[in-house]
Design an enzyme around this catalytic site. Structure first.
Site, PDB file in Angstrom:
ATOM      1  N   ASP A 110       1.048  -6.020   2.788  1.00  0.00           N
ATOM      2  CA  ASP A 110       0.388  -6.178   4.080  1.00  0.00           C
ATOM      3  C   ASP A 110       0.874  -5.161   5.115  1.00  0.00           C
ATOM      4  OD1 ASP A 110      -0.901  -8.275   2.873  1.00  0.00           O
ATOM      5  OD2 ASP A 110       0.483  -9.789   3.655  1.00  0.00           O
ATOM      6  N   GLU A 144      -9.050  -4.118  11.163  1.00  0.00           N
ATOM      7  CA  GLU A 144     -10.228  -3.921  10.324  1.00  0.00           C
ATOM      8  C   GLU A 144     -11.340  -4.814  10.868  1.00  0.00           C
ATOM      9  OE1 GLU A 144      -9.242  -3.011   5.765  1.00  0.00           O
ATOM     10  OE2 GLU A 144      -8.290  -4.781   6.567  1.00  0.00           O
ATOM     11  N   ASP A 198      -2.933  -6.175  10.028  1.00  0.00           N
ATOM     12  CA  ASP A 198      -3.634  -6.514   8.794  1.00  0.00           C
ATOM     13  C   ASP A 198      -3.629  -8.016   8.603  1.00  0.00           C
ATOM     14  OD1 ASP A 198      -4.844  -5.918   6.147  1.00  0.00           O
ATOM     15  OD2 ASP A 198      -3.007  -6.861   5.445  1.00  0.00           O
ATOM     16  N   CYS A 231       4.558   3.128  -5.064  1.00  0.00           N
ATOM     17  CA  CYS A 231       3.579   4.206  -5.214  1.00  0.00           C
ATOM     18  C   CYS A 231       3.936   5.082  -6.408  1.00  0.00           C
ATOM     19  CB  CYS A 231       3.531   5.039  -3.929  1.00  0.00           C
ATOM     20  SG  CYS A 231       2.468   6.495  -4.102  1.00  0.00           S
ATOM     21  N   CYS A 274       4.606   8.954  -4.955  1.00  0.00           N
ATOM     22  CA  CYS A 274       5.777   9.358  -4.161  1.00  0.00           C
ATOM     23  C   CYS A 274       6.953   8.396  -4.278  1.00  0.00           C
ATOM     24  CB  CYS A 274       5.385   9.544  -2.694  1.00  0.00           C
ATOM     25  SG  CYS A 274       5.072   7.991  -1.824  1.00  0.00           S
TER      26      CYS A 274
HETATM   27 ZN   LIG Z   1       2.820   7.447  -2.049  1.00  0.00          ZN
END
Ligand SMILES: [Zn+2]
Length: 394
Positions: A351, A269, A185, A341, A344
């Protein structure tokens, strides 16, 4: 099983006064023909809806020479090659790898390409068409023995240095297969984040050069227009630029070679560099790390060594997706380097998380395609925003 590929060897050389004159003429004529080709093409498209390619334009060269007899003072081969370069630039544009070609200017780097019918190579010395003496080349590394150059490109950079790039058909031995795969990335603060958690920093030593550059640029701006001192100051600026880009390229080569050696599959990418560069706050950081050049190196080295480079659709939300549970955030501001997150609870480095998603996406792309061939930008250019540059697509 080795495969044949073309490899360029680049050297600095020191032309004689006579050679400098011939080269200056040749560069000028190549630039003229390139710009003529581009404008002829544009006009034909605008007025007749006709797309002109190499063969069409090359067929008009004799008439062009009648009109501008000085074009006949230089070898005709580099002029044809200039039209081939234009073709290549257009293909790169249509396949989403580059912006629409622009007119070449005298102040920028100059170059001319000689096909094999326009130079002689005797195993030791290289002589170009229209020249009596061979070039004085600084052989910092030898050409492979029995090398048969297929073409030679001469260039002069803005700092006034001359280079010769010799293209050789070579058999390159692929590297032993490894099970390792990696996602990369482009970060903003770091040059590359690897899915392994490693970040390879944008080397700080450019900072010192940049200070020098800024100082030289200020000095240049203060000199009187068209004065000898201004010319000298401009050359100084160009020299620092050249030094920065040499060091950057050197650094990128080391890194791309390392990544190709260590991994069988490399996912990146297929970048929105063009769009991102237009964002001013980011433009400097991104153009500095030269992501496009880096990916280009990965691309050809992957081909040389039997690796697979997978380029992923540019609008995959790699930063905003949790690499653990695939939860997608609504938004992630560019200055947020770390996040947790909400689904979770995994803590992410921005990055590294993106690099992991790029790897996962890359692997799924190759699996779906049922092949391990590299996925080119062309194959997946489904996004309408892609053409949103200042030049309309033809
Ligand atoms: Zn997650």
């Amino acid at each position: 099983m080795s495969k044949q590929t073309k490899r360029a060897y680049k050297y600095r050389f020191y032309p004689t006064t006579e050679q400098k004159i011939i080269l200056a003429q040749t560069f000028g004529c190549c630039r003229f023909v390139y710009n003529w080709g581009l404008s002829t093409r544009k006009t034909a498209y605008r007025e007749q809806g006709q797309s002109l390619y190499y063969n069409d334009l090359a067929a008009m060269l004799p008439a062009l020479k009648q009109h501008y007899p000085w074009l006949s003072d230089v070898s005709s081969v580099p002029l044809q090659q200039a039209l081939r370069h234009l073709d290549r630039a257009l293909v790169n544009f249509f396949e989403g790898r580059a912006d629409y070609p622009t007119f070449k200017k005298k102040q920028n780097d100059q170059s001319a390409t000689y096909a094999s019918n326009a130079f002689t190579w005797d195993g030791q010395s290289l002589t170009l068409a229209k020249m009596d003496e061979p070039l004085t080349i600084q052989w910092h590394r030898p050409l492979p023995t029995d090398a048969k150059p297929s073409s030679v490109t001469i260039s002069k950079d803005a700092a006034g240095r001359y280079f010769v790039s010799i293209l050789i058909a070579e058999h390159i031995q692929p590297l032993p297969v490894t099970p390792k795969m990696v996602g990369l990335d482009l970060g903003i603060k770091s040059m590359v984040a690897l899915s392994t958690g490693e970040t390879v920093g944008n080397p700080g030593y450019f900072a010192k050069d940049e200070k020098k550059l800024a100082k030289a640029q200020r000095r240049h701006a203060r000199k009187k227009k068209a004065s000898r001192n201004r010319h000298k100051a401009r050359l100084k600026v160009a020299k620092i630029h050249a030094r920065i880009s040499d060091r950057r390229r050197d650094y990128q080569h080391k890194l791309s070679t390392r990544i190709i050696h260590e991994n069988q599959v490399i996912c990146v990418e297929s970048l929105a560099v063009k769009n991102m560069v237009q964002n001013h706050s980011l433009s400097k950081a991104i153009s500095d790390v030269g992501w496009g050049e880096f990916v280009r190196q990965l691309d050809y080295k992957a081909q040389w060594y039997g690796r697979t480079l997978v380029k992923i659709d540019r609008f995959y939300p790699s930063s905003k997706t949790c690499s653990t549970c695939k939860h997608v955030l609504d938004a992630l501001p560019l200055d947020r380097r770390e996040w947790v997150c909400p689904n979770c609870g995994t803590a992410h480095d921005r990055d590294t998380n993106a690099a992991r998603n790029i790897l996962a996406e890359g692997l799924s792309v190759t699996a779906c395609g049922g092949s391990v061939r590299p996925v080119r930008a062309k194959a997946r250019r489904a996004t309408p925003v892609e053409a949103g540059t200042s030049h309309p697509r033809e």
